[in-house]
Every structure is written in C-alpha cells, then in structure tokens.
Design an enzyme around this catalytic site. Structure first.
Site, PDB file in Angstrom:
ATOM      1  N   LYS B  78      -7.637   8.744  -1.730  1.00  0.00           N
ATOM      2  CA  LYS B  78      -8.763   7.850  -1.447  1.00  0.00           C
ATOM      3  C   LYS B  78      -8.347   6.845  -0.376  1.00  0.00           C
ATOM      4  O   LYS B  78      -7.212   6.345  -0.410  1.00  0.00           O
ATOM      5  CB  LYS B  78      -9.176   7.131  -2.744  1.00  0.00           C
ATOM      6  CG  LYS B  78     -10.447   6.280  -2.611  1.00  0.00           C
ATOM      7  CD  LYS B  78     -10.799   5.579  -3.931  1.00  0.00           C
ATOM      8  CE  LYS B  78     -12.130   4.836  -3.835  1.00  0.00           C
ATOM      9  NZ  LYS B  78     -12.494   4.174  -5.108  1.00  0.00           N
ATOM     10  N   SER B 158     -17.395   4.880  -6.469  1.00  0.00           N
ATOM     11  CA  SER B 158     -17.059   4.802  -5.063  1.00  0.00           C
ATOM     12  C   SER B 158     -16.100   5.893  -4.594  1.00  0.00           C
ATOM     13  O   SER B 158     -16.002   6.130  -3.398  1.00  0.00           O
ATOM     14  CB  SER B 158     -16.412   3.451  -4.784  1.00  0.00           C
ATOM     15  OG  SER B 158     -15.158   3.353  -5.450  1.00  0.00           O
ATOM     16  N   SER B 182     -15.734   3.954 -10.924  1.00  0.00           N
ATOM     17  CA  SER B 182     -15.620   4.652  -9.636  1.00  0.00           C
ATOM     18  C   SER B 182     -14.785   5.926  -9.640  1.00  0.00           C
ATOM     19  O   SER B 182     -14.756   6.644  -8.645  1.00  0.00           O
ATOM     20  CB  SER B 182     -15.069   3.710  -8.572  1.00  0.00           C
ATOM     21  OG  SER B 182     -16.079   2.827  -8.141  1.00  0.00           O
TER      22      SER B 182
END
Ligand code: MG
Ligand code: ZN
Lengths: 500, 494, 95
Positions: B78, B158, B182
């Site tokens: 990420k 997210s 997330s």
C-alpha cells in the site's frame, strides 16, 4: 531590599508583581524524542533526524536521560514529582516547527509545585513558589537577515529537550527577579541538568510583570484570587541577568504611567530591546492563538517507577542551600557562605582548597578579600583564573602557619598569577619565608631606631607613630619579618605600653 | 486456471522452496499481470525492475539453501508505507513527488523475510475513504462486476488498490492499513481475506500517519492461511514505535486448522441494523450455523455502545489527522504552491492545492473539534465513549472467545454512488470501526455472493493479541463457506 | 451547535487551508451535517467515565541517550521544494 519594590506614582504607591517562565535546555547527548545530537554550533541541518524534520511516518521515542534530568531538577526545586505525566501536542504553524506541533506537557506535567529560596543583598532569604516544570521540544532556528526576501531554516535545535520552569507570581522587585534566575541557574548547574549558559540560549527567561495598588499583593497571597493583581504583560526572551532587572524596571514604570493617566493595561507579549533598554509590543504574536492541545497519540502516558525516582533522589549532589548551611557551621558568615555557594564552580573551588588543607575561614577570607577581586579586575571566571585551588590553598596555609606574612602572601599571589609555579617552592627558592629569628629582627629594629632619633622622640608623645617604625622594619627585612615579633621588640626598645 | 498468478501465497511459497518455480518466473508472471491490469488502476507506482532484481537475489539465496519466510514471493505494498528510494504518495497530490529516505518497519520486515516488491498500490488519499475514490491518482475499480450490470464498482477503501491487486491476482498478497475498516471493508467488497491485528502488533514506524491511535497495518490475502503467513512476517516489536507492544509474535500458521470445537462465539445483537440488505443478515445467520456445526458454542452478547462508535470515530480520527497532517506545509518536502506572497500564503495555498476535498473536510472537522471551547464537548466526550466501547468488548469477552459479525453493511457499490453525502459513505464502516476504537484484532473472510454475484464477508473479532484464535475461527468460516468464486478478468480485454 | 460561515473561515485559517469564498457556504453545510450527526453522543451519560488515554496497556518505552542519527543533511534536503547550502528556504518570515 527585602520588601516589595514600590513605585511612587502621582496618585499613590504601586507594587510590582513578577512571575517567570524559564526555558532551560536539558543536558543530554541526544534529543528528547530522537537520536540526533544536541551539540551547539554544528553545520546547518547536520543534527537533524527524520523525526526532528517531521517527515511522514516518523515517530517519537523518548530519551530516558531527559526524563531523568527533569526529575532531578524537580527534586532540586523541592518539587512534587508526578509519577504519571502526559505529553500533549501544541498545534501551530511556523517554519521552525517542522511537525506543525510541539510535543509538550500541558495538563499533566512531570513536576508539580516546589519552592526555591533566593538570597538578597541585605542578607535575607525569601521563598519563591514553583508552579510546575514540564518537558518539551525546542524549535528550529530561522535566519531572516541572509537574504532580502527569504528566510533560511536550520533544524539542528528542533527537538532538543527543554525544561519549562514556571514560577508563581512571588517576586516583588527587579532584584528578586534577578536573584531568582541566578539561584535557578546555580541549582541546575549543581545538578548538572542544564549548563545555564544564557549566551548560547541554554537558559531563556520570559518575565511576567504586573503592577497593583499597595496592598493588592498581600490580598492575593491571602485569598489566591488573581483579581487583586494587575493585568500582566509577558516580556519575552530576556537573555541575561543584567537585562532582567532593566526589563522589569522599565515595564513596571510603563504600566504605572499608563494606569496613572487613566489608561488600562492590555495583556500582551512584549519583547525586551536590550539596546534601547525598553520593552515593546510584539504585534506578530497578537493574532488569536488556539493551540488545540490534545494528548499525543504517538506516545503513551509517562509512568515513572517510584523506586527509580528514589534512586535519583539519592544521587542528588549537595545543593547551594545545604552547602551554605554547612559552610556556616565551618565558621563562615552567612554572607560569605552565600557568595561562595552562588556558583557551583566557586563552591567547588573553595572546597578543593579545603580538601588540600586550608582552614575554612582563612580560605573564605582569602577568596572574598583577595582572589575574587583579582579575577573581577581581569574579567575572568573562576574556572578560567590562572591559580589552581591547590596553589591558593598553599598560600593560605603558609599564612596560617606564619611561614609567610600577609604582605608576602599578596606578593606571592602576584608571582603565581603571572608566572605560575608551586607557591611553596617559590617561597623557598626566593627566600620569602617570614623572619622569626629575634636576633635578626632586633638588629633591624636597632638600625631603624639609630637612624631616626627625631622620630624616637615623637613616638613617645604619639604612640600611634609605632606603625611607621613597623613599616620601616618591614622594608629593611624585605617584608619577611614576622609583624608580631617586630611589634613586640619595637615596643620594648621604645618603652611603649603593651596595649599600644 | 493454471497460471502462476493463481497460486496462493502458501502454494507459491512451497513451490519456490521446492524449487518447482523460481522467484524470477513467479515475479515475471506477476509483473505481466500488473501491466495487463492497468485499467483497474490498482497501482500508483509499479516497480518491475526492482522486483526482478529482488527476485534474482532471492533465487541466489534459495540456490545457496538460504531464504526467509517469504523468500522470492511477489507482494504489493500500500502506498502508505514509506519505501526507501521508491516514491510514496499516500494517494495525495501533496506527496506526489515524495521519495522517502527511509523504509517502514513493516515493509523492511517483509524484505528481510525475502519478499519481492511489485509496486505501490493505490489508496484513498491519506487513507481517508471507504471506496478508493478520494485518491489523487484516480479511483481503483473492483475486479468484481455485478451479474446484472457492467457498471464499474468500487473495491472499498482505503486499501482499495491492495484489495483489487489481491482479488485480481496481480500479486500473491498485499499490505494494507486499517484505521476504521480500511483492510476489512475492501477485503469484504473484493472477495479476499483481510486481517487487522491488535493495535501495537505491527510497528507504525514509516507508515504515513492518518490517526495514530487507530492505524494498524495488516495482511490482505486470498486465503486465511496466507493471512497467517504474512501476519507473522509483518509483525514485530519495534523500539522505534512507542506504541509497538512487547509481546512475542507466534507462528500463526501452526494452529490454523485446529478447528473451533468448544470455542465460544459471541453474536453481538447490536450489529443487526435497520435497513441493511437481507442478504447481510442471511449470511451472518449462515456463519453462525457453520461455526455451530463445527462444534463452536454460540453465545448472545451485547455491545450496547455500538451505535456510538461511528460518530466517536469521526471525532477522534479527524482530530488526530488534523494534527498529523500539519507537517504537509510545503516547506521541507511535498508540493509547494507557486507565486505565494508570504509564508502564510505558502501554507494555505500549498495545502489547498495539495489536499483533496475529503482530506480537507476531515482536517476542518478535526481542527474544529479540538478548537477552544469545543474540545471538551467533542474530543473529550468522544474519548470517554471510546472507553465505554472498549469496556463493552471486555464485558463480552467474559462470555465468549471471539465475536462473529458481518464485515460490511453492503456489497461493492458503483463508483460515484456515495460521494455526494459524506455521512452515507462513513456508514460503510459501521461494523469495523468499533474494533479500531478498542484496538482489537479482526479478520474479514469472504463467505458468499449476493444474488448479483458480488462477494460478501464475515468478520471475526478477537481479544487483544489473540490473532491466532481469530485466524483459526476465520479458517473455520473459510472451510465452511468454500468460497471459490473469482472475478472474470474483464480488464484484460479492455 | 451549528457551524456558521465565520467559524468555517476561522477554522480554515487555523488549519492553514485557503478556502475560496465560494466554498465557505458548502463547507459550512458539510460540517454542519457531520456535527449534527455526531451530536448523538450527547445522549450518553459519561459521568465518571475516564477518557481513553492509550489503546495499549504498557508503559512508555524509552531510548538510551545515545546519538544514533544525524549527519544526513543531503538526504534530508532531497525532497525540499527549495533549499540552499543545507538550509530550507521559505519566503521571508516577518517577526
Ligand atoms: Mg510558555
Ligand atoms: Zn515552552
């Protein structure tokens, strides 16, 4: 001046009330929350970790030594150590504040209330209350005068540990304010928690000054209600002991003048302008602040182990007040003792003299009456003076044991000051030993009497003239004759009464 | 379906160890898949050259009989994890050119274990979002499409890029971060497994902070076993993070198949919410039946403050974020606005240009709730609620060992469907947020499909530092659900 | 409590985010929506409840007083939008 500094106004008397916030840089190798160095004067941005620069994802981890130093200082201020304290973020934008917040302690500081005793010129001692001490990060440095429209940022100082020490509004005159700062500096230097170096900014004072009508302060002390005090102004960054008195005097007078002409004092931040000797408003600090303090979620509450605090307490050195009390028991006057303990270097020097054999009172007199004057004249701190404690101790001991006279001691001091060397060897090598051989003294006395028949007549009527004879004999012997022996022989030869 | 990219992390690990496949072969398969999947927009930065170098080094180590837990295995990271020398954007314009001079502890742990980095995955800006639509680099599209429409769906957020990359077989596994859901919410919406460990289990050092008291890194994988493997490699006790907790990291894989016989599974009644699609409740009931059938004891429990979790979160998280994001000021790194009058203008314009609307909105809320006169009413009250929410879990765990709940209140939705109303978007995290507030571990496991063919997940919530039991219960769900569906690879034709 | 336009301007100023006048009204509406939604917390009796101060039950770890970082001015400046001689450069700050 023990009592309040009173200002005589046209409408009556006013009292000054002073509180102080002192930022003292913690003596540590690394910063409060990072492993970057705290050394002074390094190349720009060479002592900045990615944490100090507020880089994304960087996290603070607290330096144990800084915590220990804060505890040590708190103990030295006779203050309450809070076993649980909390680090908060103080949020504001400024280029020298990289993360956009300062990690500080707001609601729960590591040290609570304490007390410092300050020594005044009239020999009295008064207490000044400590409100709190907390740990926080220093900011970086902006240079504004390198370029017409740029500022340059150096973050070397960013993140260095500071202790913010806040007093209660217990000081009443410029003398007391200066005495407090001097005492605080002495305490942290004794403790080894701050170098107290105001030139390098290791200690910076913000002074809160207000004035009130005579009697207002006593009402405040009796009730604790601040309404009895006037509106205060904070004078920022007063960076020397000399300036603190000036700043207080100026600011108090300014406030009285405003009040007496029907004005009101606006609570504000002011800057002391050392060149002009006045304070002026800092407009840039006037915009509304809203620091949005909240506990720093990157850190947990700081919980101290009571046993650890106990160990720190045990390791505390003897502090100025205790040392002063001990010196008084050695026969020193309170005044002499307070002079000797005022700076750790001085006290250490004095104690080194005692350790190598000097008698307490003689050593104190020698320093206070002789050596400090010489240092002052040369503009030297005790640590930078040319005579080591051991040498001064030897001089004092030789006087005490009648090996040299007081006069010779001064000459000897000149020699050691200028040329160095071991005082005992110098005395032997240059034949400075006091002459105690009565025969030799008698010879000198007789020679003086023989050479001055007129004076011999005079002295019979005016016995005080004997001193003149002593001087002449000392001259003859190169100052080496024992003055008591000279006196005794002169008196018997001249037929003067013993008590003369 | 015998492509290398279809292997699970565990299968690939075993194949590489057995030298049935080299890391370079595996890595080439994935860099190809990544390139072919650009229409998904799952990556912000692809690092194929670096991947190949790392793979070669892995193969060399394997040849010498060396190698770590993840030797030679290609992963996606990420873009919230700082990677030394590789641009790290946090999905934001303000960091669009930021190249960290340091590596996050979690990613370093992965490289130390021998893993290969394929690139940095897209995400909601500063992890603020539940649909991956707030990214400066554009939305990520869910590999899954509804049977009834070809509309592009969100992958959740997210960690939407990581979810899409795992779901679309663009990597063996990926890292995510979970502040309010997330990891778990995008995992559920993308048909994969996502584990948020206990707060303090993974170091936050080098992870761009959103809300420091809530952020936790965790694995996003295709199977529960893979999550166990990756979790072990990511977790560590880190002296550089004051909130990293000093507890040993167990071998999570070892006890994975021990089953749930005798395990007390709590069913929190407050997780049954009005207006949720009936499919969600039905799946939850199915989950209960599965665990019961495997010998678990089902217990009804109550978490009475559940309904306050979301509003509590939307005070605490923005408050911390408003402070954490103050460092993006255009002075030392990141974007700086041009043509500014003075320093204040520089700050205000750089931040207005650099932050997207959702980030600005949250900074505004956070600044407001911390500001003078509101701090006690909002922030302190929220922190008290947080104590009550955590206490609810403590009480529940007196009666059970884990909790079973839905992961999300709805399946993947269409791009643009919820962007107009912030609160409706926030409701996506209704089942995940309480767990973050209490700092507990939880896993989302794909458990079924809607009638439109979209994945739904169930969530197992555990006690602090009991990821092992969470994984074991998650594995039981996985076995029972036998979830084998995969999205069609429509993007390859695109 | 409701968020008016002046509050929005003040908050934007505190947060150092330039807000065009045209965005003030919509921002006020959005913030109001959120503020009204979180107002439901007011219905909970929180008397006697301590605010959560840390999520993990452990004491603050401490580092040793050892210099381990620094000397990295080049790396520090590598991402700087403007720098000179290892200084960060900003428009002149008037004190
Ligand atoms: Mg202050
Ligand atoms: Zn301060």
């Amino acid at each position: 001046m023990n009592s309040a500094g009173t200002i005589k106004g046209q409408t009556g008397d006013w009292e000054i009330v002073i509180g102080m916030e002192v930022h003292a840089q913690v003596l540590s190798d690394a910063k409060l929350f990072s492993g970057a160095s705290t050394a002074f004067g390094a190349e720009p941005n060479s002592q900045v970790s990615f944490i100090d620069a507020g880089m994304p994802g960087m996290l603070p981890v607290i330096n144990r030594r800084c915590v220990e130093q804060a505890v040590r200082t708190g103990l030295g201020l006779n203050a309450k150590i809070n076993l649980t304290s909390v680090f908060d973020r103080k949020n504001y934008f400024y280029p020298d504040l990289p993360a956009g917040y300062q990690i500080s302690q707001y609601k729960s500081p590591i040290v609570g209330e304490g007390e410092v005793l300050i020594d005044l010129a009239d020999g009295t001692t008064i207490p000044v209350g400590i409100e709190r001490l907390h740990l926080e990060q220093d900011a970086g440095k902006s240079l504004h005068d390198q370029h017409p429209d740029h500022s340059y940022l150096d973050l070397n100082r960013a993140g260095v540990a500071l202790m913010e020490i806040v007093t209660k509004p217990h000081m009443r005159s410029s003398e007391q304010a200066a005495a407090f700062l001097r005492k605080l500096r002495a305490i942290v230097r004794y403790l080894g928690t701050c170098d107290g170096n105001m030139d390098e900014g290791s200690m910076r004072a913000d002074v809160n000054v207000s004035v009130c009508r005579a009697g207002g302060y006593d009402k405040f002390r009796a009730t604790g209600a601040f309404e009895h005090l006037g509106t205060r102004c904070e004078v920022k960054n007063v960076n020397s002991l000399r300036f603190i008195a000036q700043a207080v005097e100026y600011e108090a007078r300014r406030q009285v003048d405003i009040l007496e002409t029907g004005g009101t004092i606006r609570q504000e931040t002011r800057l002391f302008d050392a060149k002009a000797g006045e304070t002026r408003s800092m407009r840039s600090k006037e915009e509304a602040h809203d620091y949005r303090y909240f506990p720093d979620p990157d850190l947990l509450p700081l919980v101290l182990d009571a046993a650890w605090v106990g160990e720190i307490r045990k390791s505390l050195p003897e502090l100025p007040d205790e040392k002063k009390a001990r010196f008084v028991t050695l026969g020193l006057s309170a005044y002499d003792a307070s002079v000797l303990v005022a700076e750790r270097d001085t006290a250490d020097y004095y104690e080194a003299m005692l350790a190598s054999g000097a008698e307490a009172k003689a050593a104190a007199n020698w320093l206070n009456n002789e050596y400090f004057g010489r240092l002052n004249k040369a503009g030297l701190a005790i640590a930078d003076g040319p005579i080591p404690a051991k040498a001064n101790s030897a001089i004092v001991q030789m006087v005490s044991s009648n090996l040299i006279s007081g006069k010779i001691a001064k000459d000897l001091c000149d020699i050691v000051w200028n040329e160095g060397g071991d005082p005992r060897e110098i005395v032997e090598a240059r034949g400075l030993r006091q002459v105690t051989d009565t025969g030799a003294i008698e010879k000198a006395v007789d020679a003086v009497i023989a050479a001055n028949p007129d004076k011999v007549e005079e002295v019979k009527a005016k016995p005080k003239l004997a001193a003149w004879f002593v001087g002449q004999v000392m001259k003859q012997t190169g100052g080496k004759a024992n003055p008591q022996a000279v006196n005794a022989i002169l008196k018997s030869r001249l037929g003067l009464p013993e008590e003369g | 379906m015998s492509e290398l990219t279809d292997l699970t992390l565990a299968e690939a690990r075993d194949a590489v160890r057995a030298k049935k496949v080299s890391s370079v072969e595996l890595t080439r398969a994935f860099t190809g898949a990544v390139e072919a999947a650009r229409p998904l927009n799952a990556f912000v930065t692809e690092t194929p050259e670096r991947a190949l170098e790392m793979a070669k080094a892995s193969d060399a180590r394997i040849a010498k009989g060396e190698g770590g837990l993840l030797e030679g295995l290609p992963l996606a990271i990420k873009d919230l994890f700082c990677t030394k020398g590789v641009r790290t954007t946090a999905g934001s314009n303000i960091l669009s050119n930021f190249v960290p001079p340091y590596e996050s502890t979690v990613s370093q742990n992965l490289w130390d274990a021998g893993a290969v980095m394929l690139g940095k995955t897209n995400m909601d800006e500063f992890a603020m979002g539940s649909s991956n639509e707030t990214s400066h680099f554009g939305p990520v599209f869910n590999p899954w499409r509804s049977r009834s429409s070809n509309a592009k769906l969100v992958p959740g957020g997210s960690s939407g890029g990581s979810a899409a990359a795992v779901s679309g077989s663009l990597c063996l596994a990926a890292t995510g971060t979970d502040t309010g859901g997330s990891i778990r919410q995008p995992a559920a919406l993308s048909g994969i497994v996502g584990l948020k460990p206990t707060y303090g289990r993974c170091s936050r050092y080098g992870i761009v902070a959103f809300a420091s008291s809530l952020d936790q890194a965790g694995p996003m994988t295709r199977t529960v076993r893979d999550a166990a493997i990756l979790m072990r490699a990511m977790a560590s006790v880190d002296p550089r993070d004051s909130t990293s907790v000093d507890v040993p990291v167990p071998d999570y894989e070892a006890g994975l198949d021990a089953g749930v016989k005798g395990l007390r599974v709590g069913i929190p009644k407050e997780y049954r919410i009005d207006g949720a699609p009936p499919e969600i409740d039905a799946l939850w009931a199915e989950g209960v039946a599965w665990l019961k059938a495997q010998g678990a004891e089902i217990v009804d429990v109550s978490l009475p403050h559940t309904k306050y979790a979301l509003p509590t979160y939307y005070i605490v998280a923005p408050a911390e974020a408003s402070s954490n994001l103050a460092r993006y000021d255009g002075v030392r790194f990141g974007r700086r606005a041009q043509g500014v009058r003075d320093i204040v203008d520089l700050y205000e314009k750089s931040r207005a240009e650099g932050f997207g609307r959702e980030v600005q909105r949250r900074i505004m809320i956070g600044t407001y709730v911390l500001s003078s006169g509101y701090y006690d009413a909002y922030y302190i009250r929220a922190q008290k609620l947080r104590s009550l929410i955590a206490r609810d879990f403590d009480e529940a765990y007196k009666k059970c060992d884990v909790l079973l709940a839905p992961a999300t209140p709805c399946p993947a939705f269409a791009v643009g469907e919820k962007t107009a109303d912030p609160v409706s978007m926030y409701l996506n995290d209704v089942f995940t947020v309480p767990v973050n507030l209490a700092g507990l571990p939880a896993i989302a496991v794909p458990a079924g499909l809607t009638k439109d063919g979209l994945p739904l997940g169930l969530q197992i919530i555990g006690k602090a530092f009991d990821e092992a039991t969470v994984l074991r219960a998650g594995r039981a769900i996985e076995v029972a659900a036998d979830f084998n569906a995969k999205p069609e690879r429509w993007w390859r034709a695109a | 409590m409701s968020v008016d336009k002046d509050t929005v301007r003040r908050i934007a100023k505190l947060a150092r985010i330039a807000l065009d006048e045209g965005r003030v009204e919509p921002m006020a509406a959005e913030l109001n929506g959120i503020v009204q939604w979180v107002a439901q917390l007011d219905e909970v009796d929180v008397t006697g409840v301590a605010p959560m101060t840390s999520v993990v039950a452990q004491t603050l770890k401490m580092r040793d007083d050892v210099v381990t970082e620094g000397g990295t001015a080049d790396a520090l400046m590598a991402n700087a939008p403007d720098g000179e001689d290892h200084f960060f450069v900003v428009p002149k700050v008037v004190e």
